[in-house]
Scaffold this motif. Structure first.
Motif, short mmCIF file in Angstrom:
data_model
loop_
_atom_site.label_atom_id
_atom_site.label_comp_id
_atom_site.label_asym_id
_atom_site.label_seq_id
_atom_site.Cartn_x
_atom_site.Cartn_y
_atom_site.Cartn_z
N ASP A 125 14.63 -22.93 -39.17
CA ASP A 125 15.38 -22.90 -37.92
C ASP A 125 16.64 -23.73 -38.10
O ASP A 125 16.57 -24.96 -38.29
CB ASP A 125 14.52 -23.47 -36.79
N THR A 126 17.81 -23.08 -38.07
CA THR A 126 19.07 -23.80 -38.28
C THR A 126 19.33 -24.82 -37.17
O THR A 126 19.94 -25.87 -37.41
CB THR A 126 20.23 -22.81 -38.35
N VAL A 127 18.87 -24.52 -35.96
CA VAL A 127 19.06 -25.47 -34.85
C VAL A 127 18.29 -26.76 -35.10
O VAL A 127 18.73 -27.85 -34.72
CB VAL A 127 18.63 -24.82 -33.52
N ALA A 128 17.13 -26.65 -35.75
CA ALA A 128 16.29 -27.82 -36.05
C ALA A 128 16.60 -28.40 -37.42
O ALA A 128 15.72 -28.98 -38.06
CB ALA A 128 14.82 -27.45 -35.96
N ASP A 129 17.85 -28.22 -37.89
CA ASP A 129 18.29 -28.79 -39.17
C ASP A 129 17.42 -28.31 -40.33
O ASP A 129 17.05 -29.07 -41.23
CB ASP A 129 18.28 -30.32 -39.11
N GLY A 130 17.08 -27.03 -40.32
CA GLY A 130 16.31 -26.45 -41.41
C GLY A 130 14.82 -26.64 -41.30
O GLY A 130 14.08 -26.28 -42.23
N MET A 189 -12.94 -21.27 -46.03
CA MET A 189 -12.74 -20.93 -44.62
C MET A 189 -11.36 -20.33 -44.40
O MET A 189 -10.40 -20.62 -45.13
CB MET A 189 -12.85 -22.20 -43.75
N GLN A 190 -11.27 -19.53 -43.34
CA GLN A 190 -9.97 -19.11 -42.86
C GLN A 190 -9.44 -20.20 -41.91
O GLN A 190 -10.14 -20.62 -40.99
CB GLN A 190 -10.07 -17.78 -42.09
N VAL A 191 -8.24 -20.65 -42.17
CA VAL A 191 -7.66 -21.71 -41.35
C VAL A 191 -6.25 -21.31 -40.93
O VAL A 191 -5.52 -20.67 -41.68
CB VAL A 191 -7.63 -23.06 -42.11
N TYR A 192 -5.90 -21.69 -39.72
CA TYR A 192 -4.54 -21.49 -39.22
C TYR A 192 -3.72 -22.77 -39.45
O TYR A 192 -4.23 -23.87 -39.27
CB TYR A 192 -4.54 -21.13 -37.74
N ASN A 193 -2.49 -22.57 -39.84
CA ASN A 193 -1.57 -23.68 -40.03
C ASN A 193 -0.38 -23.45 -39.10
O ASN A 193 0.46 -22.59 -39.35
CB ASN A 193 -1.11 -23.75 -41.49
N TYR A 194 -0.32 -24.23 -38.02
CA TYR A 194 0.76 -24.10 -37.04
C TYR A 194 1.89 -25.06 -37.43
O TYR A 194 1.66 -26.27 -37.61
CB TYR A 194 0.25 -24.40 -35.63
N VAL A 195 3.10 -24.54 -37.53
CA VAL A 195 4.23 -25.30 -38.07
C VAL A 195 5.35 -25.38 -37.04
O VAL A 195 5.68 -24.38 -36.38
CB VAL A 195 4.77 -24.64 -39.36
N GLY A 196 5.93 -26.54 -36.87
CA GLY A 196 7.09 -26.75 -36.02
C GLY A 196 7.97 -27.84 -36.61
O GLY A 196 7.55 -28.54 -37.54
N PRO A 197 9.18 -28.03 -36.11
CA PRO A 197 10.08 -29.05 -36.66
C PRO A 197 9.50 -30.46 -36.58
O PRO A 197 9.80 -31.30 -37.43
CB PRO A 197 11.34 -28.92 -35.79
N LEU A 198 8.68 -30.72 -35.56
CA LEU A 198 8.15 -32.06 -35.35
C LEU A 198 6.72 -32.23 -35.86
O LEU A 198 6.16 -33.32 -35.77
CB LEU A 198 8.20 -32.42 -33.86
N TYR A 199 6.13 -31.17 -36.38
CA TYR A 199 4.74 -31.28 -36.85
C TYR A 199 4.49 -30.21 -37.91
O TYR A 199 5.08 -29.13 -37.90
CB TYR A 199 3.75 -31.10 -35.69
N GLY A 200 3.59 -30.52 -38.83
CA GLY A 200 3.17 -29.56 -39.84
C GLY A 200 4.27 -29.14 -40.79
O GLY A 200 5.45 -29.49 -40.63
N GLN A 201 3.88 -28.39 -41.81
CA GLN A 201 4.81 -27.82 -42.78
C GLN A 201 4.13 -26.66 -43.49
O GLN A 201 2.90 -26.63 -43.59
CB GLN A 201 5.25 -28.87 -43.80
#
Length: 413
Positions: A73-78, A100-112
């Protein structure tokens, strides 16, 4: 020959004990005190049984990526946004070895975003019917942290040698005291400021004994450190009263306020000044030891100097340290809140609004009160050291020096 060698070993051990017996006695007493206070600080409770539904944090390794819609996300500085569906093999806990099947939720302030082969911490939820699901909590940073700490330890020992190794032991003592003594006591309702001051004094004494043994230099440095820390505490209380602000206005105190509502008798009002005392301790200790060590060397080389001359020398040395050390403390506090400072700057606040904000008041108290402790530690340590040194006109070797180092140079004699 063997008998002579054994006698020499015994003499060496006897000489070591003669030089270090007081250090051993003080450290042994400090250990006993630590054990007693630790037992009083901790309330031993029986572990509560887990309910029908519970969550666990376990390590896992990504084995496959089933879907991935994350994008920069360019707005979130990459920074990345989106989610991944992964296959991960659990490496710890009751589900070890299971994929296991696992979901990985990613956002600028959390996760990668994660790749195949990378380790992650999994949040595994178990339900009443025995079923369980998992999501990615965070990237597993244990190995990176271990490498970072290992490099720090290696650099400290490589550059500092035995003194560096002793400093690491002193650092370990400091961390243990903060997490095993101070925080449990505060959680049980102990007086915030008194407890913090006593723990800091304890850390000072143990650290000085570990680094330099029991001698005039370390005694003077310890007394100067305790005095400087006490003045930082008093000035913090004065500033807190003048600015009409206390620990209840700290930005991160809300979770602690909720903790009090659950019955934990944690004193919140003193946390602002308590943080000042803890943050100032290292700098005050550094200044006090530097002045005490320098004046001890001066007295060793020129034992005929009176107390007034030694005090003037200590002040001259201390003045050169005050500027840089004060700058260091102020910049440390400003650097820790850099992101919030940028945010305040972007708002274009009126100067009166900014000056009267709780953030400005807490930062002023934190930075200036810590600096006051460092500044006033200079004359206090110089005064204490000069008073103690002039009592003994015969120069003594500095702490840790060898017996043959006791002789003065001919030009001094």
């Amino acid at each position: 020959m063997k008998r002579k060698k054994g006698n020499a070993d015994r003499l060496t051990a006897g000489a070591w004990w003669s030089r270090n017996r007081w250090s051993c006695v003080i450290l042994a007493a400090a250990l006993v005190l630590f054990i007693v206070v630790r037992m009083a600080a901790v309330t031993f409770e029986q572990p509560q049984p887990r309910g029908d539904e519970y969550a666990e944090y376990e390590t896992g390794v990504v084995t496959d990526i089933l879907s991935d819609n994350t994008e920069a996300d360019t707005v979130a500085d990459g920074g990345y946004r989106g989610e991944q569906l992964l296959l991960a093999q659990v490496r710890s806990g009751q589900y070890k070895g299971e994929t296991m099947q696992v979901y990985n939720y990613v956002g600028p302030l959390y996760g990668q975003p994660l790749k195949v082969g990378q380790r992650a911490v999994l949040l595994i939820s178990t339900y009443r019917d025995g079923s369980h699901t998992a999501t990615v909590y965070e990237y597993d940073r244990a190995v990176g942290l271990a490498v970072t700490v290992g490099l720090f330890l290696l650099a400290t020992v490589a550059v500092g040698g035995k003194v560096g190794a002793k400093s690491l032991v002193a650092l370990a003592v400091t961390l243990v005291c903060l997490f095993w003594i101070l925080i449990p006591l505060l959680m049980k309702g102990a007086s915030t400021l008194l407890t913090v001051f006593l723990v800091c004094a304890y850390i000072t004494v143990v650290t000085m004994v570990i680094l330099g043994g029991v001698c005039r230099k370390t005694v003077c440095a310890a007394l100067g450190t305790v005095a400087g820390t006490a003045l930082a505490l008093l000035f913090g209380l004065l500033s807190q009263s003048l600015l009409r602000i206390d620990g209840l206005r700290l930005t991160d105190v809300e979770p602690l306020l909720q903790l009090r509502q659950t019955g934990t008798p944690l004193g919140l009002r003193g946390l602002l000044v308590a943080g000042v005392v803890i943050s100032a301790l290292g700098a005050v200790m550094d200044v006090a030891m530097s002045i005490s060590s320098a004046l001890t060397e001066v007295h060793t080389v020129a034992p005929d100097r009176d107390g007034r001359a030694l005090f003037r020398s200590g002040m001259n040395i201390g003045r050169d340290m005050v500027g840089t050390m004060t700058n260091t403390l102020i910049l440390a506090f400003l650097g820790s809140g850099l992101s919030f400072i940028i945010y305040l700057y972007s708002l274009g606040l009126d100067p009166r609004q900014l000056i009267s904000s709780p953030y400005m008041a807490t930062e002023v108290i934190s930075g200036i009160a810590s600096s006051i402790g460092v500044i006033l530690a200079v004359p206090l340590t110089a005064l204490i050291t000069s008073f103690i040194l002039v009592k003994d006109k015969k120069p003594k070797a500095p702490c840790g020096s060898k017996p043959e180092d006791k002789k003065l140079p001919k030009e001094v004699q």
